[in-house]
Design a protein around this motif. Structure first.
Motif, PDB file in Angstrom:
ATOM      1  N   GLY A 161      -5.951  10.574   1.565  1.00 40.16           N
ATOM      2  CA  GLY A 161      -5.666  11.951   1.950  1.00 40.16           C
ATOM      3  C   GLY A 161      -5.019  12.778   0.854  1.00 40.16           C
ATOM      4  N   GLY A 162      -5.336  12.511  -0.412  1.00 42.59           N
ATOM      5  CA  GLY A 162      -4.754  13.310  -1.491  1.00 42.59           C
ATOM      6  C   GLY A 162      -3.363  12.881  -1.882  1.00 42.59           C
ATOM      7  N   ILE A 163      -2.901  11.707  -1.402  1.00 37.25           N
ATOM      8  CA  ILE A 163      -1.551  11.226  -1.709  1.00 37.25           C
ATOM      9  C   ILE A 163      -1.633   9.990  -2.589  1.00 37.25           C
ATOM     10  CG2 ILE A 163       0.564  10.242  -0.759  1.00 37.25           C
ATOM     11  CD1 ILE A 163       0.103  11.786   1.751  1.00 37.25           C
ATOM     12  N   THR A 164      -0.857   9.969  -3.653  1.00 33.36           N
ATOM     13  CA  THR A 164      -0.676   8.755  -4.438  1.00 33.36           C
ATOM     14  C   THR A 164       0.824   8.493  -4.540  1.00 33.36           C
ATOM     15  OG1 THR A 164      -0.679  10.029  -6.504  1.00 33.36           O
ATOM     16  CG2 THR A 164      -2.769   9.066  -5.793  1.00 33.36           C
ATOM     17  N   HIS A 165       1.175   7.222  -4.661  1.00 40.11           N
ATOM     18  CA  HIS A 165       2.571   6.831  -4.790  1.00 40.11           C
ATOM     19  C   HIS A 165       2.850   6.412  -6.226  1.00 40.11           C
ATOM     20  CE1 HIS A 165       1.794   6.534  -0.481  1.00 40.11           C
ATOM     21  NE2 HIS A 165       3.088   6.715  -0.306  1.00 40.11           N
ATOM     22  N   LEU A 166       4.087   6.590  -6.640  1.00 38.00           N
ATOM     23  CA  LEU A 166       4.460   6.227  -8.003  1.00 38.00           C
ATOM     24  C   LEU A 166       4.125   4.761  -8.260  1.00 38.00           C
ATOM     25  CD1 LEU A 166       5.804   7.432 -10.526  1.00 38.00           C
ATOM     26  CD2 LEU A 166       7.969   6.490  -9.713  1.00 38.00           C
ATOM     27  N   ASP A 167       4.319   3.918  -7.265  1.00 33.44           N
ATOM     28  CA  ASP A 167       3.963   2.508  -7.347  1.00 33.44           C
ATOM     29  C   ASP A 167       3.260   2.141  -6.042  1.00 33.44           C
ATOM     30  OD1 ASP A 167       3.827  -0.270  -7.413  1.00 33.44           O
ATOM     31  OD2 ASP A 167       5.706  -0.469  -8.524  1.00 33.44           O
ATOM     32  N   GLU A 168       1.920   2.205  -6.047  1.00 29.61           N
ATOM     33  CA  GLU A 168       1.148   1.955  -4.831  1.00 29.61           C
ATOM     34  C   GLU A 168       1.393   0.547  -4.284  1.00 29.61           C
ATOM     35  OE1 GLU A 168      -1.004   3.917  -3.135  1.00 29.61           O
ATOM     36  OE2 GLU A 168      -0.790   5.663  -4.406  1.00 29.61           O
ATOM     37  N   ASP A 169       1.435  -0.439  -5.178  1.00 32.71           N
ATOM     38  CA  ASP A 169       1.610  -1.823  -4.744  1.00 32.71           C
ATOM     39  C   ASP A 169       2.959  -2.005  -4.057  1.00 32.71           C
ATOM     40  OD1 ASP A 169       0.695  -4.718  -4.840  1.00 32.71           O
ATOM     41  OD2 ASP A 169       2.597  -4.877  -5.913  1.00 32.71           O
ATOM     42  N   ALA A 170       4.018  -1.448  -4.640  1.00 28.26           N
ATOM     43  CA  ALA A 170       5.351  -1.583  -4.052  1.00 28.26           C
ATOM     44  C   ALA A 170       5.420  -0.880  -2.703  1.00 28.26           C
ATOM     45  CB  ALA A 170       6.405  -1.015  -4.995  1.00 28.26           C
ATOM     46  N   PHE A 171       4.756   0.276  -2.591  1.00 27.94           N
ATOM     47  CA  PHE A 171       4.754   0.995  -1.317  1.00 27.94           C
ATOM     48  C   PHE A 171       4.109   0.149  -0.224  1.00 27.94           C
ATOM     49  CE2 PHE A 171       2.199   3.675   1.576  1.00 27.94           C
ATOM     50  CZ  PHE A 171       3.232   4.277   2.273  1.00 27.94           C
ATOM     51  N   GLU A 172       2.949  -0.429  -0.506  1.00 26.82           N
ATOM     52  CA  GLU A 172       2.245  -1.213   0.512  1.00 26.82           C
ATOM     53  C   GLU A 172       3.012  -2.486   0.858  1.00 26.82           C
ATOM     54  OE1 GLU A 172      -1.731  -1.746  -0.934  1.00 26.82           O
ATOM     55  OE2 GLU A 172      -2.366   0.236  -0.176  1.00 26.82           O
ATOM     56  N   ARG A 173       3.581  -3.135  -0.142  1.00 25.78           N
ATOM     57  CA  ARG A 173       4.379  -4.334   0.132  1.00 25.78           C
ATOM     58  C   ARG A 173       5.586  -3.994   1.003  1.00 25.78           C
ATOM     59  NH1 ARG A 173       3.273  -8.772  -3.218  1.00 25.78           N
ATOM     60  NH2 ARG A 173       1.774  -8.302  -4.880  1.00 25.78           N
ATOM     61  N   GLY A 174       6.242  -2.883   0.672  1.00 23.85           N
ATOM     62  CA  GLY A 174       7.404  -2.483   1.454  1.00 23.85           C
ATOM     63  C   GLY A 174       7.058  -2.143   2.886  1.00 23.85           C
ATOM     64  N   SER A 194      -0.057  -6.029  18.939  1.00 25.31           N
ATOM     65  CA  SER A 194      -1.503  -5.801  18.946  1.00 25.31           C
ATOM     66  C   SER A 194      -1.956  -5.077  17.685  1.00 25.31           C
ATOM     67  CB  SER A 194      -1.893  -4.994  20.193  1.00 25.31           C
ATOM     68  OG  SER A 194      -3.255  -4.636  20.159  1.00 25.31           O
ATOM     69  N   MET A 195      -1.192  -4.061  17.261  1.00 26.95           N
ATOM     70  CA  MET A 195      -1.578  -3.321  16.066  1.00 26.95           C
ATOM     71  C   MET A 195      -1.557  -4.213  14.829  1.00 26.95           C
ATOM     72  SD  MET A 195       0.074   0.054  14.241  1.00 26.95           S
ATOM     73  CE  MET A 195       1.334  -0.926  13.401  1.00 26.95           C
ATOM     74  N   VAL A 196      -0.508  -5.027  14.698  1.00 24.46           N
ATOM     75  CA  VAL A 196      -0.422  -5.935  13.554  1.00 24.46           C
ATOM     76  C   VAL A 196      -1.604  -6.901  13.562  1.00 24.46           C
ATOM     77  CG1 VAL A 196       0.883  -7.856  12.567  1.00 24.46           C
ATOM     78  CG2 VAL A 196       2.058  -5.747  13.230  1.00 24.46           C
ATOM     79  N   GLY A 197      -1.947  -7.427  14.735  1.00 18.72           N
ATOM     80  CA  GLY A 197      -3.083  -8.342  14.829  1.00 18.72           C
ATOM     81  C   GLY A 197      -4.382  -7.681  14.422  1.00 18.72           C
ATOM     82  N   ASP A 198      -4.590  -6.449  14.853  1.00 20.00           N
ATOM     83  CA  ASP A 198      -5.815  -5.734  14.499  1.00 20.00           C
ATOM     84  C   ASP A 198      -5.845  -5.389  13.011  1.00 20.00           C
ATOM     85  OD1 ASP A 198      -6.654  -5.905  17.081  1.00 20.00           O
ATOM     86  OD2 ASP A 198      -6.078  -3.852  17.634  1.00 20.00           O
ATOM     87  N   LEU A 199      -4.693  -5.080  12.428  1.00 17.78           N
ATOM     88  CA  LEU A 199      -4.650  -4.805  10.996  1.00 17.78           C
ATOM     89  C   LEU A 199      -4.970  -6.062  10.194  1.00 17.78           C
ATOM     90  CD1 LEU A 199      -1.544  -2.446  10.572  1.00 17.78           C
ATOM     91  CD2 LEU A 199      -3.942  -1.906  10.076  1.00 17.78           C
ATOM     92  N   PHE A 206      -4.069  -5.766   3.988  1.00 16.31           N
ATOM     93  CA  PHE A 206      -2.935  -5.990   4.878  1.00 16.31           C
ATOM     94  C   PHE A 206      -2.769  -7.483   5.150  1.00 16.31           C
ATOM     95  CE2 PHE A 206      -0.801  -6.515   8.925  1.00 16.31           C
ATOM     96  CZ  PHE A 206       0.215  -5.574   8.880  1.00 16.31           C
ATOM     97  N   ALA A 207      -3.880  -8.165   5.421  1.00 16.66           N
ATOM     98  CA  ALA A 207      -3.812  -9.599   5.730  1.00 16.66           C
ATOM     99  C   ALA A 207      -3.217 -10.383   4.558  1.00 16.66           C
ATOM    100  CB  ALA A 207      -5.203 -10.117   6.071  1.00 16.66           C
ATOM    101  N   ALA A 208      -3.605 -10.013   3.343  1.00 20.02           N
ATOM    102  CA  ALA A 208      -3.086 -10.718   2.170  1.00 20.02           C
ATOM    103  C   ALA A 208      -1.587 -10.497   2.009  1.00 20.02           C
ATOM    104  CB  ALA A 208      -3.825 -10.252   0.919  1.00 20.02           C
ATOM    105  N   LEU A 209      -1.141  -9.254   2.222  1.00 18.92           N
ATOM    106  CA  LEU A 209       0.291  -8.968   2.115  1.00 18.92           C
ATOM    107  C   LEU A 209       1.063  -9.638   3.254  1.00 18.92           C
ATOM    108  CD1 LEU A 209       0.215  -5.186   1.102  1.00 18.92           C
ATOM    109  CD2 LEU A 209       0.750  -7.152  -0.354  1.00 18.92           C
TER     110      LEU A 209
END
Length: 281
Positions: A161-174, A194-199, A206-209
């Protein structure tokens, strides 16, 4: 739907004046309280839906609609809890996520009103946001269910959606570590589980993290946003946690006098006009 819910909604609407919620009073009014169309506008629902609620003809509203109604009617914490109970949403316990926004937290978002501010539950479901936030990211009033969840939009929708994070990997891990912490804290919350299971099933990332078994609290990041009206701006995102129910108050700021601060000021003037889609992912 419970007739008592219909009754209290009418009573609370009748007692809430336009002046209390910042609406103009143009000429004489037949009622001292809010009109149905005014409540509908403030809560982001249709007037027909408000009418059905007050006549006891609608299905019980969702937690997000109840939160919007409570905010529009300026209910205190006890009244909001009563509203949820009447609608069939049991008061959240220690093992389930709180999806109500206490009056004190609503007041905090109002006092931070010059900045884009949103409130999310412990599982990152967005519960409310202010006008500057909607101007920056787009209005999510029409979104329902998981379409209002930050983690779901990030990993399942797969769009930025037009958004990038300074550290994408750290954002997703967090974000994933925060969700694991929330699920451990609220083991009986079926919606979160249920949401976590579907993700895990739908998003390899997500599964790898998730398999890394990290826990923690996501406290914020820096984001660069490509906005359709004011162009690119970089903002700091800080996540404050309210003691009650692990609610997350998400605040966006920029250094005073910076180009980004000037663009945020401009957005407060422009509001949500001519926005195309949302940019919360």
């Amino acid at each position: 739907m419970d007739s008592e819910l219909a009754t209290v909604l009418r009573v609370w609407r009748d007692r809430t004046t336009p002046e209390q919620v910042g609406l103009p009073v143009n000429g004489p009014r037949r009622v001292s309280g809010l009109r149905r169309e005014e409540l509908a506008m403030l809560a982001g629902v249709s007037m027909e839906y408000v009418t059905r609620l007050e006549q006891g003809r609608a299905e019980a509203p969702s937690a997000s609609v109840l939160t919007a109604l409570a905010r529009a009617l300026q209910l205190d914490d006890d009244e909001q809890a009563h509203l949820f109970t009447l609608a069939g949403h049991a008061a959240p316990g220690r093992t389930r996520v709180l999806r109500q926004v206490p009056a004190s937290v609503r007041r905090l978002t109002e006092q931070l009103g010059a900045n884009p501010v949103a409130v999310a539950d412990a599982g990152w479901g967005l519960l409310l946001w202010n006008e500057p936030w909607a101007a920056l990211f787009g209005d999510l009033s029409a979104a329902r269910g998981r379409r209002r969840n930050v983690a779901w939009r990030r990993f399942a929708d797969g769009a930025r959606g037009g958004i990038t994070h300074l550290d994408e990997d750290a954002f997703e891990r967090g974000l994933v570590a925060d969700l694991r912490t929330a699920l451990g804290r609220y083991p009986d919350d079926e919606e979160l589980r249920s949401m976590v299971g579907d993700l895990r099933a739908s998003s390899p990332r997500f599964a790898a993290l998730w398999q890394q078994n990290r826990v923690g609290v996501h406290r914020g990041s820096r984001k660069t946003i490509d906005h359709p009206q004011v162009g690119r701006l970089t903002v700091d995102c800080d996540v404050l946690t309210a003691d009650r129910g692990d609610l997350k108050v998400i605040v966006y700021t920029a250094p005073a006098g910076s180009e980004a601060a000037g663009k945020l000021d401009l957005l407060r003037v422009l509001g949500r006009q001519d926005l195309t889609g949302d940019r919360t992912r």
